[in-house]
Design a protein around this motif. Structure first.
Motif, mmCIF file in Angstrom:
data_model
loop_
_atom_site.group_PDB
_atom_site.id
_atom_site.type_symbol
_atom_site.label_atom_id
_atom_site.label_comp_id
_atom_site.label_asym_id
_atom_site.label_seq_id
_atom_site.Cartn_x
_atom_site.Cartn_y
_atom_site.Cartn_z
ATOM 1 N N UNK A 1 51.594 47.145 25.969
ATOM 2 C CA UNK A 1 52.712 46.312 26.631
ATOM 3 C C UNK A 1 52.079 45.297 27.751
ATOM 4 N N UNK A 2 52.828 44.251 27.826
ATOM 5 C CA UNK A 2 52.376 43.112 28.386
ATOM 6 C C UNK A 2 52.075 43.546 30.261
ATOM 7 N N UNK A 3 52.899 44.283 30.484
ATOM 8 C CA UNK A 3 52.688 44.631 32.115
ATOM 9 C C UNK A 3 51.566 45.656 32.406
ATOM 10 N N UNK A 4 51.320 46.384 31.290
ATOM 11 C CA UNK A 4 50.179 47.200 31.450
ATOM 12 C C UNK A 4 48.891 46.381 31.189
ATOM 13 N N UNK A 5 48.858 45.613 30.353
ATOM 14 C CA UNK A 5 47.509 44.773 30.108
ATOM 15 C C UNK A 5 47.386 43.743 31.333
ATOM 16 N N UNK A 6 48.465 43.217 31.865
ATOM 17 C CA UNK A 6 48.295 42.461 33.088
ATOM 18 C C UNK A 6 47.739 43.148 34.260
ATOM 19 N N UNK A 7 48.280 44.381 34.503
ATOM 20 C CA UNK A 7 47.931 45.082 35.413
ATOM 21 C C UNK A 7 46.160 45.536 35.480
ATOM 22 N N UNK A 8 46.029 45.518 33.956
ATOM 23 C CA UNK A 8 44.406 46.068 33.802
ATOM 24 C C UNK A 8 43.611 44.781 34.103
ATOM 25 N N UNK A 9 44.005 43.704 33.738
ATOM 26 C CA UNK A 9 43.279 42.341 33.999
ATOM 27 C C UNK A 9 43.051 41.930 35.515
ATOM 28 N N UNK A 10 44.168 42.300 36.305
ATOM 29 C CA UNK A 10 44.185 42.146 37.815
ATOM 30 C C UNK A 10 43.161 43.265 38.420
ATOM 31 N N UNK A 11 43.352 44.401 37.971
ATOM 32 C CA UNK A 11 42.370 45.570 38.134
ATOM 33 C C UNK A 11 40.821 45.223 38.206
ATOM 34 N N UNK A 12 40.498 44.473 37.078
ATOM 35 C CA UNK A 12 39.197 44.155 36.759
ATOM 36 C C UNK A 12 38.861 43.253 37.809
ATOM 37 N N UNK A 13 39.625 42.248 38.208
ATOM 38 C CA UNK A 13 39.289 41.366 39.008
ATOM 39 C C UNK A 13 39.019 41.958 40.530
ATOM 40 N N UNK A 14 39.710 42.998 40.895
ATOM 41 C CA UNK A 14 39.624 43.686 41.939
ATOM 42 C C UNK A 14 38.208 44.479 42.005
ATOM 43 N N UNK A 15 37.947 45.085 40.891
ATOM 44 C CA UNK A 15 36.962 45.965 40.477
ATOM 45 C C UNK A 15 35.521 45.464 40.426
ATOM 46 N N UNK A 16 35.673 44.307 39.799
ATOM 47 C CA UNK A 16 34.238 43.920 39.499
ATOM 48 C C UNK A 16 33.785 42.400 40.098
ATOM 49 N N UNK A 17 34.815 41.979 40.929
ATOM 50 C CA UNK A 17 34.669 40.678 41.423
ATOM 51 C C UNK A 17 34.356 39.606 40.739
ATOM 52 N N UNK A 18 34.388 38.277 41.306
ATOM 53 C CA UNK A 18 34.218 37.000 40.588
ATOM 54 C C UNK A 18 32.765 36.883 39.565
ATOM 55 N N UNK A 19 31.833 37.808 39.697
ATOM 56 C CA UNK A 19 30.489 37.480 38.914
ATOM 57 C C UNK A 19 30.525 38.593 37.758
ATOM 58 N N UNK A 20 31.712 39.407 37.705
ATOM 59 C CA UNK A 20 31.750 40.610 36.751
ATOM 60 C C UNK A 20 31.828 40.114 35.303
#
Length: 574
Positions: A537-556
Motif C-alpha cells: 500500500x502506498x501509505x506503508x511505502x511512503x512511510x518507509x521512504x521517510x523512515x529511511x531519510x530519518x534513519x540514514x541521513x542525506x548520505x545514506x
C-alpha cells in the motif's frame, strides 16, 4: 491479631496472590529451578499452566493476555529464561502493559554460600539478571523467606498501578518453606487522590475546557491501560468536542462514536484531523508519548497550551498536579463542565477503506485485499497487527467493540503470534483475527502449535510476499537480505497438529480470498495470501521512504537508483 494471619508455603502464597490479582493462567517453560512452583500450581488445580515453545513467545503471550485481562504473568528458569524473555518484557514496558516476569532462580543456599551453578555466568555474581531487568521493568526483587509477603504484594500492586512490567526472582529452595501470611486477599486499588490537589486540578481543567471555543481530545494508549475510554467519550459528548487517537491507540475510542474524528499523526493525519487537533484552543492530551511512527515522522505540532494528562499527574500551563489519578480527574471534569448543546462541526472522520472494482479472478493484490478485510470485520473482534504491510489495518474503520493489539512503539516482529496465544487464552469467546506477513510470522511461527494444542479458533491472515516488503521501502528493494525462505504456510496447521480440524486456504486471486473469508469460523482458519514482493500500500511505502531519510541521513544509500521500493501513483492510498 493472630486470627488475621495464617501459615502458607511461599510458592503457594505467590500463586494465591496471582489468582487474587485476576491471573488465571501462567505462561512459560519448565526448568529445574521453577519445577517446585510448577508442582505447587499443578497440585492446587486452580491456575492453568500454558506451556509455550520458548520464553520469548511466553513474554509476548503474557503481554497479549494482560491487554485483555488487566494483568499477565510468565514463569521461566534462571538466566537463559529471563534473557530470552527480556525482549518481550521490554516491549511490555514500551507499550505500558503490566506483566509479571517470574524467574525460578538458583537456590538461596547457593547464593548465600557463593556456589557455582548452571544457568549463571559462573563468575560468582548472582545479580546479573536482576540488573539486566532494571531498564525494562518498573520494579525488581529477589524473594526470600524474610521479604516474601512484602515483596510479592509490592511487585504485583506496582505492575497493576503503573501498567508496567516487574521482575521477580524466586529461588528454587524456598517454594516449600512455611511463612506467616495475611489472610486478607490482595486488593487491586489505586491510592486515592489528594483531595485538595484533585479539587484544584479539576477546577483548572474544567475552567479551561468550558471557556474554549474549539476544545478537542487526543488519546494515547494509556487511555486503554487505565480504563478511561468511556470517561473520555462522556466528556466529548458533554462538550461536543472532537476526539482523535494516535495510531498506537487505534480502537481505544469506538470508531462509530459521533465525535471520533480519526487518527492524528501530524502531516500524515487522516483528512481534517491535523487541523482539528492543531487549531484547538484547548487540547486535552491523554498520556501523549510522541515518537516518529506516531507523529508522522515528527511533523506533529500540538498547541502550546495543551493540557497534558497522565495516569497520576497533570500539566496545565505552568502548574503541575501530583497525587491525582486520571479517572478521578476525568470524572470530576465531566461533572464540572456545562453541557454544550451545539458546537460548530469540525472536519470529522475519514471514510472507511473504499471498495474496489478489481477483477476478483485477477492475481491477488494489496488493493483488493484490504477492502475485503474491511468487509470481513464485525463488532467485538480482537485484531492483531505485526510490523509490515499489515500496518494497513490502521487504515480500516473498526466496528464497535473491537480491540486492537499491536507493538507500535516497540515494533518487535513476531510479537503478534505470541500475543494472539495470550489474548485467546484471556478471551476465547471473542473472534480473534491475526494480520501478519511471512517475515514476521517466521520469527515465532512455532507458537501456532500451542494455539492448535488448546483448540483455539483464531483467523490467521498471512501475506506471503517473499520477505520483508516494508523494509524494501527503506532499503533493498530486490536485495537478498530482505528475502525469507518460502514455506508452505497453509500446510503448517496440519504439520504441527496432524489431527487438526483447522481449515487452510491458499489465496492467489481475489476469488480465492473471498472463498476463505466465507468459511465458517467454527475452527482455526489459516489463509495464506500470495502477493508480489513489491506490492505494498502506498501509505506503508511512503512511510518507509521517510523512515529511511530519518534513519540514514542525506548520505545514506537509499538515494541510489532502484534501492528503494516506492509507491506507485496508481496504488490505493488507504
Amino acid at each position: 491479631m493472630a486470627s488475621n494471619i495464617q501459615r502458607m508455603k511461599i510458592g503457594d502464597f505467590l500463586l494465591r496472590r496471582l489468582e487474587e490479582a485476576g491471573i488465571r493462567h501462567l505462561f512459560g517453560l519448565p526448568g529445574d529451578y521453577n519445577l517446585t512452583m510448577l508442582q505447587q500450581l499443578h497440585d492446587a488445580g486452580r491456575m492453568k499452566w500454558i506451556g509455550t515453545t520458548g520464553e520469548l513467545t511466553a513474554s509476548y503471550a503474557a503481554d497479549g493476555y494482560a491487554r485483555l485481562n488487566g494483568l499477565g504473568a510468565l514463569l521461566v528458569t534462571n538466566g537463559v529464561g529471563p534473557l530470552s524473555a527480556i525482549n518481550g518484557v521490554g516491549g511490555a514496558y514500551a507499550e505500558h502493559v503490566p506483566v509479571i516476569c517470574i524467574a525460578g532462580s538458583i537456590p538461596l543456599r547457593s547464593i548465600d554460600r557463593g556456589l557455582g551453578m548452571h544457568h549463571t555466568m559462573a563468575d560468582g555474581n548472582f545479580d546479573h539478571f536482576l540488573n539486566a531487568y532494571k531498564p525494562v521493568t518498573v520494579a525488581q526483587a529477589r524473594i526470600t523467606p524474610r521479604n516474601a509477603v512484602t515483596e510479592i504484594d509490592r511487585l504485583i500492586l506496582t505492575a497493576w498501578r503503573e501498567k508496567l512490567p516487574v521482575y521477580m526472582e524466586f529461588p528454587s529452595d524456598i517454594a516449600y518453606l512455611d511463612i506467616e501470611v495475611p489472610e486478607a486477599p490482595l486488593v487491586l486499588a489505586e491510592p486515592p487522590s489528594d483531595p485538595e490537589r484533585l479539587r484544584s486540578c479539576v477546577a483548572a481543567v474544567a475552567e479551561r475546557l468550558s471557556a474554549a471555543k474549539s476544545p478537542a481530545i487526543l488519546v494515547d494508549t494509556d487511555a486503554d491501560r487505565f480504563g478511561v475510554a468511556s470517561e473520555l467519550m462522556d466528556l466529548a459528548n458533554k462538550l461536543q468536542a472532537p476526539v482523535a487517537v494516535i495510531n498506537a491507540a487505534k480502537g481505544v475510542i469506538d470508531e462509530s462514536f459521533p465525535h471520533y474524528v480519526g487518527m492524528y499523526a501530524g502531516k500524515a493525519s487522516e483528512p481534517g484531523v491535523c487541523e482539528t487537533i492543531e487549531s484547538s484552543d484547548c487540547l486535552l492530551a491523554i498520556a501523549y508519548r510522541p515518537i516518529e511512527v506516531t507523529t508522522g515522522d515528527f511533523s506533529a505540532s500540538l498547541p502550546a497550551n495543551t493540557i497534558h494528562a497522565r495516569a497520576h499527574s497533570l500539566d496545565i500551563g505552568h502548574d503541575n498536579y501530583q497525587a491525582v489519578t486520571l479517572k478521578e480527574i476525568l470524572r470530576g471534569v465531566i461533572n464540572a463542565v456545562p453541557e454544550v448543546s451545539h458546537r460548530a462541526p469540525r472536519h470529522v472522520v475519514a471514510a472507511a477503506m473504499p471498495s474496489t472494482d478489481i477483477d476478483a479472478n485477477a492475481k491477488l493484490t494489496q488493493a483488493f485485499y484490504w477492502p475485503a478485510i474491511q468487509r470481513y470485520l464485525r463488532p467485538g473482534d480482537v485484531l492483531y497487527v505485526d510490523n509490515g504491510t499489515s500496518f494497513s489495518l490502521l487504515g480500516l474503520k473498526l466496528p464497535p467493540g473491537c480491540t486492537f493489539i499491536g507493538s507500535i512503539n516497540w515494533g518487535s516482529i513476531g510479537y503478534s503470534v505470541g500475543a494472539l496465544l495470550g489474548a485467546l487464552t484471556a478471551a476465547p469467546e471473542r473472534r480473534h483475527i491475526l494480520l501478519i506477513g511471512d517475515g514476521s510470522f517466521q520469527v515465532t511461527a512455532q507458537e501456532l502449535s500451542t494455539i492448535l494444542r488448546h483448540d483455539y479458533k483464531p483467523v490467521i491472515m498471512l501475506i506471503n510476499n517473499g520477505g520483508y516488503t516494508i523494509e524494501r521501502g527503506y532499503l533493498g528493494k530486490t536485495e537478498p537480505y530482505n528475502d525469507v525462505a518460502n514455506w508452505s504456510y497453509a500446510n503448517l496447521p496440519k504439520v504441527l497438529r496432524p489431527d487438526t480440524s483447522a481449515r487452510s486456504f491458499v489465496a492467489r486471486t481475489g476469488a480465492d480470498l473471498q472463498k476463505a473469508l466465507d468459511a465458517p469460523n467454527d475452527t482455526l482458519i489459516f489463509v495464506e495470501s500470495i502477493m508480489d514482493s513489491c506490492d505494498a500500500p502506498a501509505l506503508v511505502t511512503r512511510s518507509s521512504n521517510l523512515g529511511a531519510e530519518l534513519d540514514y541521513g542525506p548520505t545514506g544509500p537509499q538515494h541510489r537508483e532502484g534501492l528503494q521500493l516506492r509507491p506507485a501513483t496508481s496504488q490505493m492510498t488507504a
